[in-house]
Design a protein around this motif. Structure first.
Motif, PDB file in Angstrom:
ATOM      1  N   GLU A   1      -0.172   6.885   6.270  1.00 24.26           N
ATOM      2  CA  GLU A   1      -0.707   5.491   5.343  1.00 24.26           C
ATOM      3  C   GLU A   1      -2.067   5.804   5.182  1.00 24.26           C
ATOM      4  O   GLU A   1      -2.874   5.666   6.267  1.00 24.26           O
ATOM      5  CB  GLU A   1      -0.309   4.528   6.028  1.00 24.26           C
ATOM      6  CG  GLU A   1      -0.805   3.225   5.180  1.00 24.26           C
ATOM      7  CD  GLU A   1      -0.227   1.893   5.813  1.00 24.26           C
ATOM      8  OE1 GLU A   1      -1.145   0.991   5.828  1.00 24.26           O
ATOM      9  OE2 GLU A   1       0.887   1.850   6.208  1.00 24.26           O
ATOM     10  N   PRO A   2      -2.625   6.265   4.208  1.00 25.14           N
ATOM     11  CA  PRO A   2      -4.171   6.480   3.911  1.00 25.14           C
ATOM     12  C   PRO A   2      -4.980   5.263   4.261  1.00 25.14           C
ATOM     13  O   PRO A   2      -4.597   4.039   3.966  1.00 25.14           O
ATOM     14  CB  PRO A   2      -4.537   7.167   2.688  1.00 25.14           C
ATOM     15  CG  PRO A   2      -3.050   6.764   1.791  1.00 25.14           C
ATOM     16  CD  PRO A   2      -1.857   6.274   2.944  1.00 25.14           C
ATOM     17  N   GLN A   3      -5.980   5.232   5.033  1.00 20.11           N
ATOM     18  CA  GLN A   3      -7.009   4.443   5.149  1.00 20.11           C
ATOM     19  C   GLN A   3      -8.061   4.205   3.770  1.00 20.11           C
ATOM     20  O   GLN A   3      -8.154   5.077   3.186  1.00 20.11           O
ATOM     21  CB  GLN A   3      -7.819   4.440   6.380  1.00 20.11           C
ATOM     22  CG  GLN A   3      -7.276   4.660   7.431  1.00 20.11           C
ATOM     23  CD  GLN A   3      -6.382   3.550   7.792  1.00 20.11           C
ATOM     24  OE1 GLN A   3      -6.677   2.582   7.806  1.00 20.11           O
ATOM     25  NE2 GLN A   3      -5.014   3.769   8.211  1.00 20.11           N
ATOM     26  N   ARG A   4      -8.638   2.956   3.809  1.00 22.76           N
ATOM     27  CA  ARG A   4      -9.488   2.816   2.382  1.00 22.76           C
ATOM     28  C   ARG A   4     -10.743   3.656   2.500  1.00 22.76           C
ATOM     29  O   ARG A   4     -11.111   4.200   3.357  1.00 22.76           O
ATOM     30  CB  ARG A   4     -10.156   1.463   2.595  1.00 22.76           C
ATOM     31  CG  ARG A   4     -11.010   1.200   1.475  1.00 22.76           C
ATOM     32  CD  ARG A   4     -11.585  -0.327   1.799  1.00 22.76           C
ATOM     33  NE  ARG A   4     -12.456  -0.383   0.645  1.00 22.76           N
ATOM     34  CZ  ARG A   4     -12.486  -1.489  -0.012  1.00 22.76           C
ATOM     35  NH1 ARG A   4     -11.793  -2.461   0.173  1.00 22.76           N
ATOM     36  NH2 ARG A   4     -13.628  -1.769  -0.975  1.00 22.76           N
ATOM     37  N   GLY A   5     -10.623   4.563   1.522  1.00 23.68           N
ATOM     38  CA  GLY A   5     -11.863   5.277   1.117  1.00 23.68           C
ATOM     39  C   GLY A   5     -11.351   7.182   1.376  1.00 23.68           C
ATOM     40  O   GLY A   5     -12.082   7.997   1.419  1.00 23.68           O
ATOM     41  N   ASP A   6      -9.885   7.314   2.218  1.00 20.21           N
ATOM     42  CA  ASP A   6      -9.490   8.370   2.387  1.00 20.21           C
ATOM     43  C   ASP A   6      -9.523   9.270   1.003  1.00 20.21           C
ATOM     44  O   ASP A   6      -9.059   8.742  -0.009  1.00 20.21           O
ATOM     45  CB  ASP A   6      -8.148   8.278   2.957  1.00 20.21           C
ATOM     46  CG  ASP A   6      -8.185   8.205   4.546  1.00 20.21           C
ATOM     47  OD1 ASP A   6      -9.256   8.215   4.948  1.00 20.21           O
ATOM     48  OD2 ASP A   6      -7.091   7.997   5.076  1.00 20.21           O
ATOM     49  N   THR A   7      -9.787  10.516   1.191  1.00 16.85           N
ATOM     50  CA  THR A   7      -9.476  11.385   0.211  1.00 16.85           C
ATOM     51  C   THR A   7      -8.306  12.545   0.394  1.00 16.85           C
ATOM     52  O   THR A   7      -7.989  12.345   1.479  1.00 16.85           O
ATOM     53  CB  THR A   7     -10.828  12.283   0.121  1.00 16.85           C
ATOM     54  OG1 THR A   7     -10.767  13.281   0.928  1.00 16.85           O
ATOM     55  CG2 THR A   7     -11.985  11.377  -0.520  1.00 16.85           C
TER      56      THR A   7
ATOM     57  N   SER B   1      -7.600  13.291   4.542  1.00 21.15           N
ATOM     58  CA  SER B   1      -6.040  12.937   5.103  1.00 21.15           C
ATOM     59  C   SER B   1      -5.451  13.999   5.611  1.00 21.15           C
ATOM     60  O   SER B   1      -4.968  14.033   6.631  1.00 21.15           O
ATOM     61  CB  SER B   1      -5.142  12.626   3.668  1.00 21.15           C
ATOM     62  OG  SER B   1      -5.666  11.344   3.216  1.00 21.15           O
TER      63      SER B   1
ATOM     64  N   LYS C   1       0.621  -1.224  -0.084  1.00 19.85           N
ATOM     65  CA  LYS C   1       0.053  -0.182   0.049  1.00 19.85           C
ATOM     66  C   LYS C   1       0.833   1.301  -0.061  1.00 19.85           C
ATOM     67  O   LYS C   1       1.843   1.302   0.854  1.00 19.85           O
ATOM     68  CB  LYS C   1      -0.673  -0.129   1.226  1.00 19.85           C
ATOM     69  CG  LYS C   1      -2.187   0.853   1.253  1.00 19.85           C
ATOM     70  CD  LYS C   1      -2.948   0.683   2.509  1.00 19.85           C
ATOM     71  CE  LYS C   1      -4.277   1.835   2.541  1.00 19.85           C
ATOM     72  NZ  LYS C   1      -4.926   1.574   3.480  1.00 19.85           N
TER      73      LYS C   1
ATOM     74  N   THR D   1       2.646   4.946   0.531  1.00 19.11           N
ATOM     75  CA  THR D   1       2.707   5.867   1.904  1.00 19.11           C
ATOM     76  C   THR D   1       3.009   7.089   1.228  1.00 19.11           C
ATOM     77  O   THR D   1       3.609   7.299  -0.027  1.00 19.11           O
ATOM     78  CB  THR D   1       3.553   5.291   2.864  1.00 19.11           C
ATOM     79  OG1 THR D   1       4.936   5.419   2.323  1.00 19.11           O
ATOM     80  CG2 THR D   1       3.387   4.129   3.536  1.00 19.11           C
TER      81      THR D   1
END
Length: 71
Positions: A32-38, A42, A3, A5
């Motif tokens: 490290e963005p989470q699923r669905g982050d924009t 962020s 994933k 970073t």
């Protein structure tokens, strides 16, 4: 595949509990963005983290950068 970073830099101008006057400080780190982050979510998560780290109040963001960490 790993994933991605992101490296961030954020500069805040703020007041701190118990301190007179205002302070300016720059922080950086890896995010490290989470699923669905924009980009917006962020930014808000990083701003919340920075505010907590500095015990800041009445903060203003002077600078913010968020870029992929890999070269």
């Amino acid at each position: 595949m790993a994933k991605p970073t992101y490296h961030f830099v954020i500069t805040l101008h703020y007041r701190q509990e118990g301190a007179m006057g205002s302070l300016t400080r720059t922080l950086d780190g890896v995010f490290e963005p989470q699923r669905g982050d924009t980009r917006e979510t962020s930014f808000k998560r990083i701003l919340t983290w920075a505010t907590e780290q500095l015990h800041a109040r009445d903060q203003a963001v002077l600078f913010f950068a968020l870029e992929r960490n890999d070269l």
